[in-house]
Every structure is written in structure tokens, then in C-alpha cells.
Enzyme design. Sequence first.
Site, PDB file in Angstrom:
ATOM      1  CG  ASP A   9      -0.147   1.681 -52.654  1.00 18.02           C
ATOM      2  OD1 ASP A   9       0.416   0.331 -52.578  1.00 18.02           O
ATOM      3  OD2 ASP A   9      -1.546   1.537 -53.492  1.00 18.02           O
ATOM      4  CG  ASP A  50      -4.040  -0.740 -55.537  1.00 17.11           C
ATOM      5  OD1 ASP A  50      -3.748  -0.739 -54.006  1.00 17.11           O
ATOM      6  OD2 ASP A  50      -4.093  -0.052 -55.849  1.00 17.11           O
ATOM      7  CG  HIS A  52      -6.320  -2.970 -58.398  1.00 13.83           C
ATOM      8  ND1 HIS A  52      -6.617  -3.535 -56.825  1.00 13.83           N
ATOM      9  CD2 HIS A  52      -6.515  -1.890 -58.139  1.00 13.83           C
ATOM     10  CE1 HIS A  52      -6.752  -2.453 -56.270  1.00 13.83           C
ATOM     11  NE2 HIS A  52      -6.929  -1.461 -55.881  1.00 13.83           N
ATOM     12  CG  HIS A  56      -9.641  -4.643 -58.265  1.00 14.41           C
ATOM     13  ND1 HIS A  56      -9.923  -3.424 -57.493  1.00 14.41           N
ATOM     14  CD2 HIS A  56      -9.422  -5.426 -57.801  1.00 14.41           C
ATOM     15  CE1 HIS A  56      -9.695  -4.327 -56.282  1.00 14.41           C
ATOM     16  NE2 HIS A  56      -9.621  -5.656 -56.260  1.00 14.41           N
ATOM     17  CG  HIS A  85      -6.151   2.617 -59.550  1.00 13.94           C
ATOM     18  ND1 HIS A  85      -7.334   2.686 -58.755  1.00 13.94           N
ATOM     19  CD2 HIS A  85      -5.344   1.794 -58.669  1.00 13.94           C
ATOM     20  CE1 HIS A  85      -8.285   2.239 -57.431  1.00 13.94           C
ATOM     21  NE2 HIS A  85      -7.104   1.463 -57.502  1.00 13.94           N
ATOM     22  CE  LYS A 110      -1.817  -1.256 -50.608  1.00 14.39           C
ATOM     23  NZ  LYS A 110      -2.733  -0.808 -51.466  1.00 14.39           N
ATOM     24  CB  CYS A 155      -3.202   3.081 -49.353  1.00 15.71           C
ATOM     25  SG  CYS A 155      -4.291   1.938 -50.221  1.00 15.71           S
TER      26      CYS A 155
HETATM   27 ZN   LIG Z   1      -6.311   1.078 -55.792  1.00 14.14          ZN
END
Ligand SMILES: [Zn+2]
Length: 207
Positions: A9, A50, A52, A56, A85, A110, A155
Site C-alpha cells: 500500500d 488498497d 475501495h 466501503h 481512504h 485489494k 496491512c
Molecule cells: Zn483500506
Amino acid sequence: MEDLLLVVDPQPTFMELCPDELPVPGAEAVIPVINRILAGPIARAAVTQDWHHPRHASFASQHPGRQPYDQVALAYGPQTLWPDHGVRATPGAAIHPALDQAKVVLVLRKGFRQDIDSYSGFRENDRSTGTGLAEWLRAVGVRRVFIAGITRPYCVDWTAEDAAALGFESWVVTDACARLGPEAALAESKARLAAAGVRFTTAAGLA
Ligand SMILES: [Zn+2]
């Protein structure tokens, strides 16, 4: 044994560049450390991103009356809520432009399912939905994974623990990772990782 640097990330959404998203103090400073590793003997790298849905389930904004960092129960179990985010296709969700991508051969997005978060690059937070990363690593012959990026103990640590559980030799590059939260939580996570067989090194150890 094939080695790979897995950069977790490396996105502005987690940096002070994006103060209204999820800035982690000092996170941007890991990019030059990661670049120094990439300039060394490591042959290949992969990046997680990341990515989303704008609504989310991990966003506090989607849970009326809740605040970021509250815990809620989602269908798969407990989930920490975060500020919005990593919203897909926004500037904050891009890979940081200073990251040297010359050796990056996979970018894995992801957390793209609206109802499931994904801290780990290997398995989503329901702990059963795979991302395909383990299969990809095996397909290209990677046995040993060095993990850096943003952020511990979330993460990065979840990814390292899953790498070990899935049969890879798993290393966390401690000075190439950002950290969020109290020292006690980090120490607790480190102990859990060590018990799971994860090892720890520094960027200098990969030079
Ligand atoms: Zn996230």
C-alpha cells in the site's frame, strides 16, 4: 530460492499528502528506503494497492453514529472503522509517484469488495476469500518474501503472517515500514508474527 519484495500500500491516501484521508505520520519517508532496497540485488517486486468502493464497509462514514477507529461487527466478524481512504481511481489511491517501479511485476488491488475489508495481501478480512497472491507467487517461483510498506501492525503485519501461514519464508523489513498506533499494539503483533515464524530484518540487511 527466488526472492521478492512485497510493497504494501505505497499510496498517498496513507500519507500526510492526503490529510483528509488516512495519513500515517512519517509514511512517505518509507518510499526512499524501499527504493534503496529496490536498487540492490533483489530481482523482483510486487505492490499491493488498497482499492475501495466509495461506500466501503470499513469506512466509518457508512455506519451512522460511528467514528473512525470504532469497532463494529460485520458479517465476517469484528472490523475497525477507518476514515474514507483508498477510494478506487482517486488520486490518493494511486501508487506514490516516487516509488521506483522498474522491478515491480505485479500490482495487486485489494479490498475492492464493498462488504469485505482486506488488510492482508493474501486473504481478505473474512480470512477465507483469497486474493490470488499466493498462487501467483508460486507460479513465478517465489519462495522468500520480504515485506515493506504501510502500515504496521495492520496491512503489513497481516500480510507477513499470512505469507508464513501459506508456506512462504516471510520477512518484515522493519525500517521500510510505517507504523500506526500505540507501541504496545505493535509489540503484541510482533510477538504474534514471531510465533508464526515471521522473521525481521532491515533495509541494510538486503543491500
Ligand atoms: Zn483500506
